[in-house]
Design an enzyme around this catalytic site. Structure first.
Site, PDB file in Angstrom:
ATOM      1  N   GLU A 188      22.243  55.006  78.348  1.00 21.12           N
ATOM      2  CA  GLU A 188      22.602  56.152  79.805  1.00 21.12           C
ATOM      3  C   GLU A 188      24.061  56.021  80.516  1.00 21.12           C
ATOM      4  OE1 GLU A 188      20.370  54.259  84.271  1.00 21.12           O
ATOM      5  OE2 GLU A 188      20.775  52.723  82.376  1.00 21.12           O
ATOM      6  N   ASP A 206      19.438  51.490  76.860  1.00 17.85           N
ATOM      7  CA  ASP A 206      19.848  51.318  78.311  1.00 17.85           C
ATOM      8  C   ASP A 206      20.195  49.831  78.259  1.00 17.85           C
ATOM      9  OD1 ASP A 206      19.705  50.849  81.338  1.00 17.85           O
ATOM     10  OD2 ASP A 206      17.376  51.415  81.816  1.00 17.85           O
ATOM     11  N   ILE A 226      21.651  48.085  81.067  1.00 14.28           N
ATOM     12  CA  ILE A 226      20.884  46.906  82.007  1.00 14.28           C
ATOM     13  C   ILE A 226      19.321  47.795  82.692  1.00 14.28           C
ATOM     14  CG2 ILE A 226      21.061  45.773  84.105  1.00 14.28           C
ATOM     15  CD1 ILE A 226      23.894  44.722  83.619  1.00 14.28           C
ATOM     16  N   ASP A 227      18.704  48.064  82.546  1.00  9.95           N
ATOM     17  CA  ASP A 227      17.730  47.846  83.081  1.00  9.95           C
ATOM     18  C   ASP A 227      17.259  47.060  84.119  1.00  9.95           C
ATOM     19  OD1 ASP A 227      15.652  50.759  83.754  1.00  9.95           O
ATOM     20  OD2 ASP A 227      14.460  49.090  82.974  1.00  9.95           O
ATOM     21  N   THR A 268      19.202  47.391  86.970  1.00  7.45           N
ATOM     22  CA  THR A 268      21.084  46.953  87.882  1.00  7.45           C
ATOM     23  C   THR A 268      20.979  46.720  88.954  1.00  7.45           C
ATOM     24  OG1 THR A 268      22.003  48.520  85.987  1.00  7.45           O
ATOM     25  CG2 THR A 268      22.801  48.453  88.036  1.00  7.45           C
ATOM     26  N   ASP A 287      14.568  54.577  79.955  1.00  6.38           N
ATOM     27  CA  ASP A 287      13.472  53.898  80.838  1.00  6.38           C
ATOM     28  C   ASP A 287      11.643  53.678  80.116  1.00  6.38           C
ATOM     29  OD1 ASP A 287      14.968  53.435  82.806  1.00  6.38           O
ATOM     30  OD2 ASP A 287      14.205  55.368  83.449  1.00  6.38           O
TER      31      ASP A 287
END
Length: 371
Positions: free
Chosen positions: A149, A169, A171-172, A174, A307
């Site tokens: 990402e 990802d 940190i999904d 954020t 995602d």
């Protein structure tokens, strides 16, 4: 070498009979050998098949279930690496979370940078995690492709080809992370032959790790998730927990589309609705039955490959139904003109719906779209 038969060894203790299967023991041994040969001393694996650095994670160890590594698994080394990287990246997130709202907090440490608008941003920990994960993957698998990402940023997302590809990802969720809310995670997906094959999702603040490999099942903290049986199989929209994310859409038309969809749901009747702020965890929570259906794509809030990828494998291996909420482009359909679903889902799609069974997905789809 794996044995096609299982030998039960039984011994009694004060708590009753305890069973040990030879197959599991063999799988654990192979896990240890694979991990040691592939990664040396960069991480540790216990005799019980648990992966992680003991010093780094003193309170909890996370299993790579032996069942995942048996037989025709095509990503033994990759899944073990993914678990280690997810755990280490999760550890990078805990300092901010632990200090949020206290005298120890220093918001400048996050070094927040916006992307498309103030609602879409990254922190220094996002970047640190992605750099770490990407570097480790390149060290161990230099020929593999990586889609991350933060490396993509606001640019064009590289296409998913038949080449072996990781989708990350760092940190999904954020926004949740920056606010100190516990619903965020590290998501590491792995694709073979142009389709998702393995997913590892680690939520450090709830101390849960989801591990799934195509054809091998989905697990949370080493325990297999139930497939579409019992309550999951009989769920209908009227008694469902329905999740959606409003995302970054701020236009008049976009807001109306999203809000009107929720209005139609409430008028139809649902148990309740939820917006959690982490698309990956939304899918994982549907997979384990904490929620019953999640959708996105009524406006500009559609998600991205990072995602979907890891969560899709978790959901599919838990017997869920995942497809496009509506077809936006030709890539959302197969050669027969049918909407893609399951492992054929278009990871670049502008919409998605995932539910515990096919019926609840179809009901939600009709109501949300006003059909």
């Amino acid at each position: 070498l794996f044995l096609s038969t299982t030998l039960d060894l039984t011994m009694s203790n004060s708590n009753g009979a305890m069973k040990l299967t030879l197959a599991a023991a063999v799988a654990t041994a192979v896990t240890s050998l694979v991990y040691a040969s592939a990664f040396g001393t960069s991480g540790k694996i216990s005799r019980a098949g648990r992966v992680g650095n003991v010093a780094s994670h003193p309170q909890q160890h996370f299993n790579v279930p032996p069942e995942i590594l048996q037989g025709d698994c095509e990503c033994r080394e990759e899944v073990i690496l993914a678990v280690r990287l997810a755990l280490e990246a999760g550890k990078n997130m805990t300092q901010h979370y632990d200090s949020k709202g206290t005298a120890d907090e220093n918001i400048d440490d996050l070094d927040i940078s916006t992307k498309m608008n103030d609602a879409d941003f990254a922190t220094a920990i996002d970047v640190k995690n992605e750099n770490f994960i990407t570097s480790e993957i390149k060290n161990h698998f230099p020929t593999h492709q990586i889609i991350g990402e933060e490396s993509v940023g606001t640019g064009t997302i590289p296409p998913l080809t038949a080449e072996t590809t990781w989708i990350i990802d760092p940190i999904d969720g954020t926004t949740n992370f920056a606010a100190g809310l516990p619903l965020s995670c590290v998501s590491i997906g792995f694709c073979l032959r142009g389709q998702p094959y393995m997913g590892v999702v680690y939520a450090p603040f709830t101390k849960e790790i989801y591990i799934a490999v195509r054809g091998k099942g989905a697990y949370r903290n080493g325990v297999r998730l139930l497939e579409c049986t019992g309550e999951k199989a009989t769920k209908t929209l009227s008694n469902s927990v329905v999740c959606f994310e409003f995302g970054y859409a701020r236009t008049e038309e976009g807001v109306d589309n999203m809000v009107n969809a929720v209005r139609r749901l409430l008028k139809h009747g649902v148990r309740t609705t939820r917006t959690l702020g982490s698309g990956v965890l939304d899918i994982c929570y549907v997979a384990c039955g904490r929620m019953d259906v999640v959708y996105t794509g009524m406006a500009e809030e559609g998600w991205k490959p990072w995602d979907y990828c890891a969560g899709l494998v978790v959901a599919m291996e838990a017997g869920c139904t995942m497809t496009h909420l509506k077809s936006h482009e030709k890539a959302d359909e197969d050669d027969s003109g049918n909407t893609r679903s399951g492992y054929e889902f278009n990871l670049y799609a502008q919409s998605m719906i995932c539910g515990v069974n096919e019926k609840v997905v179809e009901q939600t789809q009709r109501v949300v779209l006003g059909l």
